[in-house]
Design an enzyme around this catalytic site. Structure first.
Site, PDB file in Angstrom:
ATOM      1  N   GLY A   1      43.189  37.396  42.150  1.00  0.00           N
ATOM      2  CA  GLY A   1      42.662  36.206  42.094  1.00  0.00           C
ATOM      3  C   GLY A   1      43.471  35.461  42.847  1.00  0.00           C
TER       4      GLY A   1
ATOM      5  N   GLY B   1      40.152  33.081  37.390  1.00  0.00           N
ATOM      6  CA  GLY B   1      40.943  34.149  37.216  1.00  0.00           C
ATOM      7  C   GLY B   1      42.430  34.306  38.739  1.00  0.00           C
ATOM      8  N   ALA B   2      42.769  33.313  39.089  1.00  0.00           N
ATOM      9  CA  ALA B   2      43.564  33.385  40.509  1.00  0.00           C
ATOM     10  C   ALA B   2      45.086  32.727  39.824  1.00  0.00           C
ATOM     11  CB  ALA B   2      43.257  31.988  41.161  1.00  0.00           C
ATOM     12  N   SER B   3      45.228  33.242  38.472  1.00  0.00           N
ATOM     13  CA  SER B   3      46.874  32.867  38.451  1.00  0.00           C
ATOM     14  C   SER B   3      48.141  34.129  38.697  1.00  0.00           C
ATOM     15  CB  SER B   3      46.905  32.270  36.467  1.00  0.00           C
ATOM     16  OG  SER B   3      46.377  33.480  36.089  1.00  0.00           O
TER      17      SER B   3
ATOM     18  N   TYR C   1      34.606  48.568  29.767  1.00  0.00           N
ATOM     19  CA  TYR C   1      34.686  47.960  30.828  1.00  0.00           C
ATOM     20  C   TYR C   1      33.214  48.537  31.959  1.00  0.00           C
ATOM     21  CZ  TYR C   1      37.387  46.953  34.954  1.00  0.00           C
ATOM     22  OH  TYR C   1      37.812  46.345  36.262  1.00  0.00           O
TER      23      TYR C   1
ATOM     24  N   SER D   1      33.957  47.100  40.043  1.00  0.00           N
ATOM     25  CA  SER D   1      35.096  47.752  39.944  1.00  0.00           C
ATOM     26  C   SER D   1      33.842  49.429  40.421  1.00  0.00           C
ATOM     27  CB  SER D   1      35.683  48.241  38.862  1.00  0.00           C
ATOM     28  OG  SER D   1      36.411  49.224  38.531  1.00  0.00           O
TER      29      SER D   1
HETATM   30  P1  NAP Z   1      44.909  41.123  36.075  1.00  0.00           P
HETATM   31  O1  NAP Z   1      46.228  41.281  36.988  1.00  0.00           O
HETATM   32  O2  NAP Z   1      45.247  41.675  35.202  1.00  0.00           O
HETATM   33  O3  NAP Z   1      44.313  39.532  36.284  1.00  0.00           O
HETATM   34  C1  NAP Z   1      43.439  39.095  35.237  1.00  0.00           C
HETATM   35  C2  NAP Z   1      43.243  37.504  35.975  1.00  0.00           C
HETATM   36  O4  NAP Z   1      42.085  37.381  35.057  1.00  0.00           O
HETATM   37  C3  NAP Z   1      44.239  36.786  35.113  1.00  0.00           C
HETATM   38  O5  NAP Z   1      44.381  35.582  36.280  1.00  0.00           O
HETATM   39  C4  NAP Z   1      44.025  35.962  34.125  1.00  0.00           C
HETATM   40  O6  NAP Z   1      44.150  34.545  33.886  1.00  0.00           O
HETATM   41  C5  NAP Z   1      42.076  36.533  34.448  1.00  0.00           C
HETATM   42  N1  NAP Z   1      41.242  36.182  32.712  1.00  0.00           N
HETATM   43  C6  NAP Z   1      41.400  37.251  32.115  1.00  0.00           C
HETATM   44  N2  NAP Z   1      40.412  36.154  30.997  1.00  0.00           N
HETATM   45  C7  NAP Z   1      40.172  35.336  31.320  1.00  0.00           C
HETATM   46  C8  NAP Z   1      38.835  34.034  31.147  1.00  0.00           C
HETATM   47  N3  NAP Z   1      38.371  34.217  29.862  1.00  0.00           N
HETATM   48  N4  NAP Z   1      38.938  33.013  31.501  1.00  0.00           N
HETATM   49  C9  NAP Z   1      39.333  33.124  33.350  1.00  0.00           C
HETATM   50  N5  NAP Z   1      40.647  33.841  33.761  1.00  0.00           N
HETATM   51  C10 NAP Z   1      40.607  34.411  33.134  1.00  0.00           C
HETATM   52  O7  NAP Z   1      43.785  41.640  37.192  1.00  0.00           O
HETATM   53  P2  NAP Z   1      43.332  41.732  38.740  1.00  0.00           P
HETATM   54  O8  NAP Z   1      43.738  43.449  38.748  1.00  0.00           O
HETATM   55  O9  NAP Z   1      44.264  41.244  39.487  1.00  0.00           O
HETATM   56  O10 NAP Z   1      41.393  41.945  38.167  1.00  0.00           O
HETATM   57  C11 NAP Z   1      41.224  40.669  38.600  1.00  0.00           C
HETATM   58  C12 NAP Z   1      39.418  41.413  38.712  1.00  0.00           C
HETATM   59  O11 NAP Z   1      39.662  42.439  39.504  1.00  0.00           O
HETATM   60  C13 NAP Z   1      38.578  41.538  37.697  1.00  0.00           C
HETATM   61  O12 NAP Z   1      37.010  41.172  37.380  1.00  0.00           O
HETATM   62  C14 NAP Z   1      38.677  43.497  37.574  1.00  0.00           C
HETATM   63  O13 NAP Z   1      38.112  43.935  36.617  1.00  0.00           O
HETATM   64  C15 NAP Z   1      38.919  43.916  39.113  1.00  0.00           C
HETATM   65  N6  NAP Z   1      38.905  44.829  39.618  1.00  0.00           N
HETATM   66  C16 NAP Z   1      40.445  45.335  39.568  1.00  0.00           C
HETATM   67  C17 NAP Z   1      40.833  46.582  39.531  1.00  0.00           C
HETATM   68  C18 NAP Z   1      42.703  47.069  39.265  1.00  0.00           C
HETATM   69  O14 NAP Z   1      42.996  48.371  39.856  1.00  0.00           O
HETATM   70  N7  NAP Z   1      42.870  46.214  39.200  1.00  0.00           N
HETATM   71  C19 NAP Z   1      40.494  47.375  39.932  1.00  0.00           C
HETATM   72  C20 NAP Z   1      38.827  47.269  39.873  1.00  0.00           C
HETATM   73  C21 NAP Z   1      38.674  45.897  39.539  1.00  0.00           C
HETATM   74  P3  NAP Z   1      45.382  34.355  32.122  1.00  0.00           P
HETATM   75  O15 NAP Z   1      46.713  35.261  33.134  1.00  0.00           O
HETATM   76  O16 NAP Z   1      45.618  33.344  33.104  1.00  0.00           O
HETATM   77  O17 NAP Z   1      44.250  34.650  31.081  1.00  0.00           O
END
Ligand code: NAP
Length: 242
Positions: A14, A8-10, A150, A137
């Site tokens: 990530g 999930g590095a797009s 979640y 989280s």
């Molecule tokens: P984000 O901006 O929504 O990005 C999510 C990433 O996960 C995207 O790169 C997406 O790839 C990838 N992804 C989703 N489903 C996938 C799959 N089936 N296979 C491969 N890649 C997949 O979310 P983020 O905030 O960066 O979150 C990253 C991590 O941190 C998650 O585990 C999230 O639960 C955790 N987290 C986030 C927060 C927050 O407040 N943002 C807080 C606590 C924990 P595509 O776009 O290419 O599909």
């Protein structure tokens, strides 16, 4: 140069991790749907680091995980460090939750961690080196209304992390989880209204949400040898949100 595979590095956290680690590691940046963003990021990173590849894979599917690791190994030999970051959120009351949506959250957030780890471990064991970071989280500790599924996926990641650390310690492989509070990414912007975000901000001691780069800095430290005594832990980074 060690090889790091980031799921999930797009976008979001990530992508920030990939930028932070660039030029210090060979990088495998995984994406699922955001192809253009992933390829643009790869192009950008390659300006200073020729050892970057972007690989499409839905990490909730074993076949895709096999493809992801095969491509990583064909390019860089083996994966030293695995960062299980991919995740999705799902807002609904439990009684309203759709079975398939619920399953998707568990498969994407939790089963992917199992599948990627399972695939990465044999190589790490034979090399007697490895680091695994799982993105948890704050919800994994305390839960949140409308986020039961979640929260459960992240709580399970925490216990999986502790169990796996015990299993792999004899092979000199460290396993930790990072539990952020609220981080400014698409996930957080899609999940909350402006009004809700303002309310939430008041509950954070620092008076602001985290930037993805701040989570990436913690990852950089945890995968380094400076963190050689840290394993089986859930590291909280939430600006005093507790
Ligand atoms: P984000 O901006 O929504 O990005 C999510 C990433 O996960 C995207 O790169 C997406 O790839 C990838 N992804 C989703 N489903 C996938 C799959 N089936 N296979 C491969 N890649 C997949 O979310 P983020 O905030 O960066 O979150 C990253 C991590 O941190 C998650 O585990 C999230 O639960 C955790 N987290 C986030 C927060 C927050 O407040 N943002 C807080 C606590 C924990 P595509 O776009 O290419 O599909």
């Amino acid at each position: 140069m060690k090889t790091v595979l980031i799921t999930g590095a797009s976008r979001g956290i990530g992508a920030a991790i990939a930028k932070k680690l660039n030029s210090k590691y060979k990088l495998v940046i995984n994406y699922n749907k955001s192809k253009k963003q992933a390829l643009d990021l790869m192009e950008d990173l390659r300006k200073v680091n020729p050892y970057v590849i972007a690989v499409e894979a839905d990490v909730s599917k074993e076949k895709d995980v096999e493809k992801l690791f095969k491509i990583a190994e064909d390019n860089f030999g083996h994966v030293d460090i695995l960062i299980n970051n991919a995740g999705i959120s799902y807002f609904a009351l439990v009684q309203d939750m759709d079975f398939m949506e619920r399953l998707k959250v568990i498969n994407t957030n939790l089963n992917s961690v199992f599948l990627n780890s399972k695939r990465a471990i044999p190589n790490m064991v034979s090399r007697k080196y490895g680091v695994i970071i799982n993105m948890s989280s704050i919800r994994g500790d305390f839960g949140a209304s409308m986020e039961a599924c979640y929260s459960a996926s992240k709580g399970a990641i925490n216990t999986f992390t502790k169990a796996l650390a015990k299993e792999l310690a004899p092979s000199k492989i460290r396993v930790n989880a990072i539990a952020p509070g609220i981080v400014e990414t698409d996930m957080m912007k899609n999940d909350f209204s402006e009004e809700e975000l303002d309310q939430l901000k008041e509950e954070v001691l620092t008076g602001r949400f985290a930037q993805p780069e701040e989570i990436a800095s913690l990852v950089e430290y945890l995968i380094s040898d400076d963190a050689s005594y840290i394993t089986g832990d859930i590291i909280h980074i939430n600006g005093g949100f507790l």
